[in-house]
Design a protein around this motif. Structure first.
Motif, PDB file in Angstrom:
ATOM      1  N   ASN A   3      -0.588  10.580   3.146  1.00 17.71           N
ATOM      2  CA  ASN A   3      -1.908  10.082   3.493  1.00 17.71           C
ATOM      3  C   ASN A   3      -1.910   8.570   3.458  1.00 17.71           C
ATOM      4  N   GLY A   4      -2.602   7.957   4.413  1.00 19.70           N
ATOM      5  CA  GLY A   4      -2.657   6.509   4.363  1.00 19.70           C
ATOM      6  C   GLY A   4      -3.328   5.882   5.561  1.00 19.70           C
ATOM      7  N   TYR A   5      -3.375   4.543   5.500  1.00 19.66           N
ATOM      8  CA  TYR A   5      -3.939   3.733   6.567  1.00 19.66           C
ATOM      9  C   TYR A   5      -2.832   2.858   7.142  1.00 19.66           C
ATOM     10  N   ALA A   6      -2.910   2.574   8.435  1.00 21.08           N
ATOM     11  CA  ALA A   6      -1.930   1.707   9.087  1.00 21.08           C
ATOM     12  C   ALA A   6      -2.668   0.616   9.859  1.00 21.08           C
ATOM     13  N   PRO A   7      -3.204  -0.383   9.143  1.00 16.04           N
ATOM     14  CA  PRO A   7      -3.979  -1.440   9.805  1.00 16.04           C
ATOM     15  C   PRO A   7      -3.125  -2.272  10.757  1.00 16.04           C
ATOM     16  N   GLN A   8      -3.794  -2.851  11.741  1.00 22.72           N
ATOM     17  CA  GLN A   8      -3.112  -3.694  12.727  1.00 22.72           C
ATOM     18  C   GLN A   8      -3.148  -5.166  12.350  1.00 22.72           C
ATOM     19  N   THR A   9      -4.112  -5.562  11.524  1.00 22.11           N
ATOM     20  CA  THR A   9      -4.271  -6.967  11.157  1.00 22.11           C
ATOM     21  C   THR A   9      -4.395  -7.113   9.645  1.00 22.11           C
ATOM     22  N   LEU A  10      -4.150  -8.320   9.173  1.00 21.30           N
ATOM     23  CA  LEU A  10      -4.273  -8.615   7.753  1.00 21.30           C
ATOM     24  C   LEU A  10      -5.721  -8.454   7.305  1.00 21.30           C
ATOM     25  N   ARG A  11      -6.656  -8.917   8.117  1.00 19.01           N
ATOM     26  CA  ARG A  11      -8.074  -8.780   7.766  1.00 19.01           C
ATOM     27  C   ARG A  11      -8.444  -7.313   7.566  1.00 19.01           C
ATOM     28  N   GLU A  12      -7.983  -6.456   8.465  1.00 22.43           N
ATOM     29  CA  GLU A  12      -8.274  -5.030   8.349  1.00 22.43           C
ATOM     30  C   GLU A  12      -7.664  -4.457   7.074  1.00 22.43           C
ATOM     31  N   ALA A  13      -6.440  -4.881   6.760  1.00 27.16           N
ATOM     32  CA  ALA A  13      -5.767  -4.391   5.552  1.00 27.16           C
ATOM     33  C   ALA A  13      -6.521  -4.800   4.292  1.00 27.16           C
ATOM     34  N   LEU A  14      -7.005  -6.024   4.261  1.00 21.21           N
ATOM     35  CA  LEU A  14      -7.718  -6.512   3.082  1.00 21.21           C
ATOM     36  C   LEU A  14      -9.069  -5.818   2.910  1.00 21.21           C
ATOM     37  N   GLU A  15      -9.720  -5.489   4.010  1.00 19.64           N
ATOM     38  CA  GLU A  15     -10.986  -4.749   3.918  1.00 19.64           C
ATOM     39  C   GLU A  15     -10.739  -3.348   3.368  1.00 19.64           C
ATOM     40  N   ILE A  16      -9.661  -2.720   3.807  1.00 16.00           N
ATOM     41  CA  ILE A  16      -9.315  -1.395   3.281  1.00 16.00           C
ATOM     42  C   ILE A  16      -8.998  -1.492   1.792  1.00 16.00           C
ATOM     43  N   LYS A  17      -8.261  -2.538   1.415  1.00 16.20           N
ATOM     44  CA  LYS A  17      -7.878  -2.722   0.002  1.00 16.20           C
ATOM     45  C   LYS A  17      -9.117  -2.912  -0.872  1.00 16.20           C
ATOM     46  N   ARG A  18     -10.143  -3.547  -0.328  1.00 13.08           N
ATOM     47  CA  ARG A  18     -11.368  -3.763  -1.097  1.00 13.08           C
ATOM     48  C   ARG A  18     -12.132  -2.455  -1.311  1.00 13.08           C
ATOM     49  N   LYS A  19     -12.096  -1.573  -0.329  1.00  9.18           N
ATOM     50  CA  LYS A  19     -12.927  -0.376  -0.368  1.00  9.18           C
ATOM     51  C   LYS A  19     -12.216   0.855  -0.925  1.00  9.18           C
ATOM     52  N   GLU A  20     -10.891   0.880  -0.795  1.00  8.45           N
ATOM     53  CA  GLU A  20     -10.153   2.091  -1.137  1.00  8.45           C
ATOM     54  C   GLU A  20      -9.094   1.815  -2.204  1.00  8.45           C
ATOM     55  N   GLN A  21      -8.749   2.841  -2.940  1.00  5.90           N
ATOM     56  CA  GLN A  21      -7.652   2.747  -3.906  1.00  5.90           C
ATOM     57  C   GLN A  21      -6.374   3.162  -3.189  1.00  5.90           C
TER      58      GLN A  21
END
Length: 273
Positions: A3-21
């Motif tokens: 299970n996971g996320y595969a963001p395309q940009t750093l901004r997207e990755a950081l938003e996911i990191k803020r909201k999800e464990q």
């Protein structure tokens, strides 16, 4: 199933990191051997901002998502870091493993981390609200203990633009290849006008974090190469006081003996170079 996320940009990755464990996943060479690990991953392999190697007025910037092979083959990479990377595992692992992952693993045995300590590197950490720059020696708080918030990512490793040009590097393991360090050493120095103008040493795999002893290295700075014998005994004595390895699978006595022998050889190499 992973299970996971595969963001395309750093901004997207950081938003996911803020909201999800989530657990950052670079090349997965450390994570994949942990069969008991569960949870959600943040796959970073698509983020171009973390895969750049570039130079500005102050730093050589290594993207944390760069693989060992990419760093080793880049023209700007310091020779000592290229040599250390060449000793890491096998080509298949170097092609996948990332330098950010090597740092984030939190081990004092990490091959690239030893060199980053010797070079007094800094880390650029980011969360969704901004960034901070942390010296690598302050980033490590203990074994597997890092100055990294749950919503932060290691984005770049910052190396000084000007570093000592002469170096020695030793990795001592149970075998010649595919070995985890039992003890490792990096030493760098410069000579100008016949004098030592810079000196930096670091030891890996002897304590909970990489050991750096700048107050001892200063003893050699300013000494004429022809007069190194006059300060060698004082240098080794000061190192003997400062270096206090821990016991483990390898005894503290063995580790300390090898450290001092390596420093002795380091000074002898400086005399000949």
């Amino acid at each position: 199933m992973v299970n996971g996320y595969a963001p395309q940009t750093l901004r997207e990755a950081l938003e996911i990191k803020r909201k999800e464990q989530v657990s950052p996943y670079g090349g997965g060479t450390d994570l994949m051997v942990d069969h008991h690990r569960t949870g959600t991953y943040l796959f970073l392999h698509r983020i171009a901002e973390m895969q750049e190697i570039k130079q500005d007025d102050n730093y050589l910037r290594l993207g944390a998502g760069c693989t060992f092979t990419e760093v080793q083959e880049h023209a700007l990479t310091p020779p000592i870091l290229k040599e250390a990377i060449s000793r890491i595992a096998a080509p298949a692992i170097r092609n996948l493993g990332t330098i950010g992952g090597n740092i984030g693993n939190g081990s004092a045995k990490a091959d690239s981390v030893l060199v980053f300590f010797a070079l007094d590197a800094k880390l650029r950490l980011m969360d969704a609200d901004g960034e901070r720059i942390v010296p690598i020696h302050a980033f490590y708080k203990g074994r597997k203990a890092l100055d990294l918030a749950l919503d932060e990512l290691i984005v770049e490793i910052l190396l000084p633009r000007v570093i000592p040009t002469r170096y020695v590097y030793h990795k001592i393991g149970a075998r010649a290849a595919l070995a985890i360090s039992r003890l490792s050493f990096a030493g760098l120095w410069n000579v100008e006008g016949g004098k030592i103008t810079a000196c930096s040493t670091a030891f890996g795999a002897i304590d909970q974090v990489v050991v750096r002893i700048p107050e001892v290295d200063k003893i050699l700075i300013g000494t004429p190469v022809a007069e190194l014998d006059s300060v060698k005994e004082r240098y080794l004595a000061a190192a003997g006081e400062a270096i206090n390895p821990i016991d483990g699978r390898i005894s503290a006595h063995y580790r300390k003996t090898v450290c001092l022998n390596l420093l002795d050889d380091f000074v002898e190499t400086m005399k000949k170079a």
